[in-house]
Scaffold this motif. Structure first.
Motif, PDB file in Angstrom:
ATOM      1  N   ALA A   9       0.781  -1.219  -0.044  1.00 31.58           N
ATOM      2  CA  ALA A   9      -0.087  -0.014   0.169  1.00 31.58           C
ATOM      3  C   ALA A   9       0.791   1.313  -0.047  1.00 31.58           C
ATOM      4  O   ALA A   9       0.708   2.303  -0.921  1.00 31.58           O
ATOM      5  CB  ALA A   9      -0.935  -0.058   1.195  1.00 31.58           C
ATOM      6  N   SER A  10       1.851   1.306   0.840  1.00 25.95           N
ATOM      7  CA  SER A  10       2.824   2.351   0.857  1.00 25.95           C
ATOM      8  C   SER A  10       3.486   2.638  -0.481  1.00 25.95           C
ATOM      9  O   SER A  10       3.581   3.814  -1.139  1.00 25.95           O
ATOM     10  CB  SER A  10       3.980   2.201   1.892  1.00 25.95           C
ATOM     11  OG  SER A  10       4.962   3.209   2.036  1.00 25.95           O
ATOM     12  N   LEU A  11       4.084   1.471  -1.088  1.00 26.56           N
ATOM     13  CA  LEU A  11       4.731   1.347  -2.352  1.00 26.56           C
ATOM     14  C   LEU A  11       3.728   2.275  -3.481  1.00 26.56           C
ATOM     15  O   LEU A  11       4.090   2.892  -4.188  1.00 26.56           O
ATOM     16  CB  LEU A  11       5.205   0.227  -2.777  1.00 26.56           C
ATOM     17  CG  LEU A  11       6.290   0.368  -3.893  1.00 26.56           C
ATOM     18  CD1 LEU A  11       7.283   1.333  -3.813  1.00 26.56           C
ATOM     19  CD2 LEU A  11       6.900  -0.995  -4.130  1.00 26.56           C
ATOM     20  N   LEU A  40      -3.684  -9.045  -2.473  1.00 22.50           N
ATOM     21  CA  LEU A  40      -3.040  -8.203  -3.195  1.00 22.50           C
ATOM     22  C   LEU A  40      -3.412  -8.209  -4.971  1.00 22.50           C
ATOM     23  O   LEU A  40      -2.567  -7.813  -5.608  1.00 22.50           O
ATOM     24  CB  LEU A  40      -1.405  -8.709  -3.356  1.00 22.50           C
ATOM     25  CG  LEU A  40      -0.875  -8.728  -1.908  1.00 22.50           C
ATOM     26  CD1 LEU A  40       0.881  -9.071  -2.089  1.00 22.50           C
ATOM     27  CD2 LEU A  40      -0.767  -7.391  -1.185  1.00 22.50           C
ATOM     28  N   ARG A  41      -4.609  -8.475  -5.161  1.00 22.29           N
ATOM     29  CA  ARG A  41      -4.963  -8.674  -6.481  1.00 22.29           C
ATOM     30  C   ARG A  41      -5.653  -6.993  -7.040  1.00 22.29           C
ATOM     31  O   ARG A  41      -5.880  -6.845  -8.105  1.00 22.29           O
ATOM     32  CB  ARG A  41      -6.131  -9.747  -6.734  1.00 22.29           C
ATOM     33  CG  ARG A  41      -5.199 -10.899  -6.782  1.00 22.29           C
ATOM     34  CD  ARG A  41      -6.088 -11.948  -6.915  1.00 22.29           C
ATOM     35  NE  ARG A  41      -5.433 -13.429  -6.843  1.00 22.29           N
ATOM     36  CZ  ARG A  41      -4.826 -14.200  -8.189  1.00 22.29           C
ATOM     37  NH1 ARG A  41      -5.220 -13.738  -9.088  1.00 22.29           N
ATOM     38  NH2 ARG A  41      -4.502 -15.195  -7.896  1.00 22.29           N
ATOM     39  N   PHE A  85       1.541 -10.875  -8.066  1.00 20.73           N
ATOM     40  CA  PHE A  85       0.318 -10.295  -8.436  1.00 20.73           C
ATOM     41  C   PHE A  85       0.334  -8.757  -8.495  1.00 20.73           C
ATOM     42  O   PHE A  85       0.860  -8.227  -7.360  1.00 20.73           O
ATOM     43  CB  PHE A  85      -0.976 -10.940  -7.750  1.00 20.73           C
ATOM     44  CG  PHE A  85      -1.132 -12.191  -7.878  1.00 20.73           C
ATOM     45  CD1 PHE A  85      -1.713 -12.743  -8.931  1.00 20.73           C
ATOM     46  CD2 PHE A  85      -1.000 -13.107  -6.729  1.00 20.73           C
ATOM     47  CE1 PHE A  85      -1.798 -14.129  -8.967  1.00 20.73           C
ATOM     48  CE2 PHE A  85      -1.122 -14.269  -6.755  1.00 20.73           C
ATOM     49  CZ  PHE A  85      -1.651 -14.998  -7.920  1.00 20.73           C
ATOM     50  N   ILE A  86       0.156  -8.152  -9.384  1.00 18.34           N
ATOM     51  CA  ILE A  86       0.326  -6.907  -9.618  1.00 18.34           C
ATOM     52  C   ILE A  86      -1.179  -6.176  -9.130  1.00 18.34           C
ATOM     53  O   ILE A  86      -2.285  -6.804  -9.868  1.00 18.34           O
ATOM     54  CB  ILE A  86       0.555  -6.228 -10.849  1.00 18.34           C
ATOM     55  CG1 ILE A  86       2.169  -6.575 -11.150  1.00 18.34           C
ATOM     56  CG2 ILE A  86       0.779  -4.713 -10.826  1.00 18.34           C
ATOM     57  CD1 ILE A  86       3.149  -6.414 -10.230  1.00 18.34           C
ATOM     58  N   PRO A  87      -1.475  -5.567  -8.039  1.00 17.51           N
ATOM     59  CA  PRO A  87      -2.747  -4.977  -8.045  1.00 17.51           C
ATOM     60  C   PRO A  87      -3.525  -3.942  -9.038  1.00 17.51           C
ATOM     61  O   PRO A  87      -2.945  -3.484  -9.457  1.00 17.51           O
ATOM     62  CB  PRO A  87      -2.810  -4.263  -6.427  1.00 17.51           C
ATOM     63  CG  PRO A  87      -1.265  -4.262  -6.066  1.00 17.51           C
ATOM     64  CD  PRO A  87      -0.589  -5.070  -7.254  1.00 17.51           C
ATOM     65  N   ARG A  88      -4.734  -4.346  -9.334  1.00 18.84           N
ATOM     66  CA  ARG A  88      -5.670  -3.900 -10.213  1.00 18.84           C
ATOM     67  C   ARG A  88      -5.838  -2.511  -9.636  1.00 18.84           C
ATOM     68  O   ARG A  88      -6.482  -2.372  -8.534  1.00 18.84           O
ATOM     69  CB  ARG A  88      -6.640  -4.729 -10.628  1.00 18.84           C
ATOM     70  CG  ARG A  88      -7.654  -3.764 -11.673  1.00 18.84           C
ATOM     71  CD  ARG A  88      -7.582  -4.466 -12.901  1.00 18.84           C
ATOM     72  NE  ARG A  88      -8.565  -4.070 -13.754  1.00 18.84           N
ATOM     73  CZ  ARG A  88      -8.271  -3.132 -14.815  1.00 18.84           C
ATOM     74  NH1 ARG A  88      -7.220  -2.767 -15.214  1.00 18.84           N
ATOM     75  NH2 ARG A  88      -9.184  -2.623 -15.502  1.00 18.84           N
ATOM     76  N   VAL A  89      -5.572  -1.306 -10.061  1.00 17.91           N
ATOM     77  CA  VAL A  89      -5.723  -0.071  -9.531  1.00 17.91           C
ATOM     78  C   VAL A  89      -7.257   0.484  -9.691  1.00 17.91           C
ATOM     79  O   VAL A  89      -7.677   0.640 -10.934  1.00 17.91           O
ATOM     80  CB  VAL A  89      -4.578   0.883  -9.911  1.00 17.91           C
ATOM     81  CG1 VAL A  89      -4.770   2.259  -9.465  1.00 17.91           C
ATOM     82  CG2 VAL A  89      -3.241   0.522  -9.410  1.00 17.91           C
ATOM     83  N   ARG A  90      -7.747   0.820  -8.663  1.00 16.14           N
ATOM     84  CA  ARG A  90      -9.206   1.292  -8.731  1.00 16.14           C
ATOM     85  C   ARG A  90      -9.087   2.824  -8.051  1.00 16.14           C
ATOM     86  O   ARG A  90      -8.471   2.807  -7.064  1.00 16.14           O
ATOM     87  CB  ARG A  90     -10.394   0.347  -8.096  1.00 16.14           C
ATOM     88  CG  ARG A  90     -11.681   0.907  -8.098  1.00 16.14           C
ATOM     89  CD  ARG A  90     -12.527   0.144  -7.389  1.00 16.14           C
ATOM     90  NE  ARG A  90     -13.491   0.758  -7.049  1.00 16.14           N
ATOM     91  CZ  ARG A  90     -13.783   1.534  -5.905  1.00 16.14           C
ATOM     92  NH1 ARG A  90     -13.165   1.229  -4.887  1.00 16.14           N
ATOM     93  NH2 ARG A  90     -15.099   1.946  -5.449  1.00 16.14           N
ATOM     94  N   LEU A  91      -9.599   3.689  -8.826  1.00 17.75           N
ATOM     95  CA  LEU A  91      -9.609   5.111  -8.135  1.00 17.75           C
ATOM     96  C   LEU A  91     -10.902   5.427  -7.525  1.00 17.75           C
ATOM     97  O   LEU A  91     -11.890   5.114  -8.204  1.00 17.75           O
ATOM     98  CB  LEU A  91      -9.192   6.142  -9.336  1.00 17.75           C
ATOM     99  CG  LEU A  91      -7.710   6.022  -9.858  1.00 17.75           C
ATOM    100  CD1 LEU A  91      -7.746   7.121 -10.963  1.00 17.75           C
ATOM    101  CD2 LEU A  91      -6.688   5.947  -8.976  1.00 17.75           C
TER     102      LEU A  91
END
Length: 110
Positions: A9-11, A40-41, A85-91
């Protein structure tokens, strides 16, 4: 929240904030917090909008700038993370600052 989730989350927060600073129209946007799912998805990046009080149209316009840069933000996060896994970013729009300003205005009017 586990230590690993906190680190991710910090990164993500640092990466998204740095990437948003490169978008000229996004100077009035700030990353308030990031919520990462335990697997972490997915992650939700909460964006605060620094718009004049009561100018909801301008605030929406500024948030749409962030939405338009979502793909760019996702790519930046993918470059920074080395997890499986790279988290899918949601705004999502954080309206806490606007609410606080409204409450301050009401209190000062007493």
């Amino acid at each position: 929240m586990s230590e690993r989730t906190k680190k991710v989350a910090s990164l993500v927060r640092q990466t998204v904030a740095a990437e948003l600073s490169l978008v000229p129209e996004a100077a009035r946007l700030t990353v308030t917090t990031v919520d990462v799912s335990p697997d972490l998805r997915t992650c939700t990046v909460w964006i605060g909008v620094l718009a004049p009080p009561g100018d909801d149209a301008r605030a929406e316009q500024l948030f749409k700038v962030a939405l338009g840069a979502r793909d760019q933000l996702q790519k930046a996060v993918a470059r920074q993370l080395t997890t499986k896994f790279i988290p899918r970013v949601r705004l999502a729009r954080d309206t806490g600052g606007e609410y606080a300003a409204e409450i301050n205005q009401l209190i000062s009017g007493l």
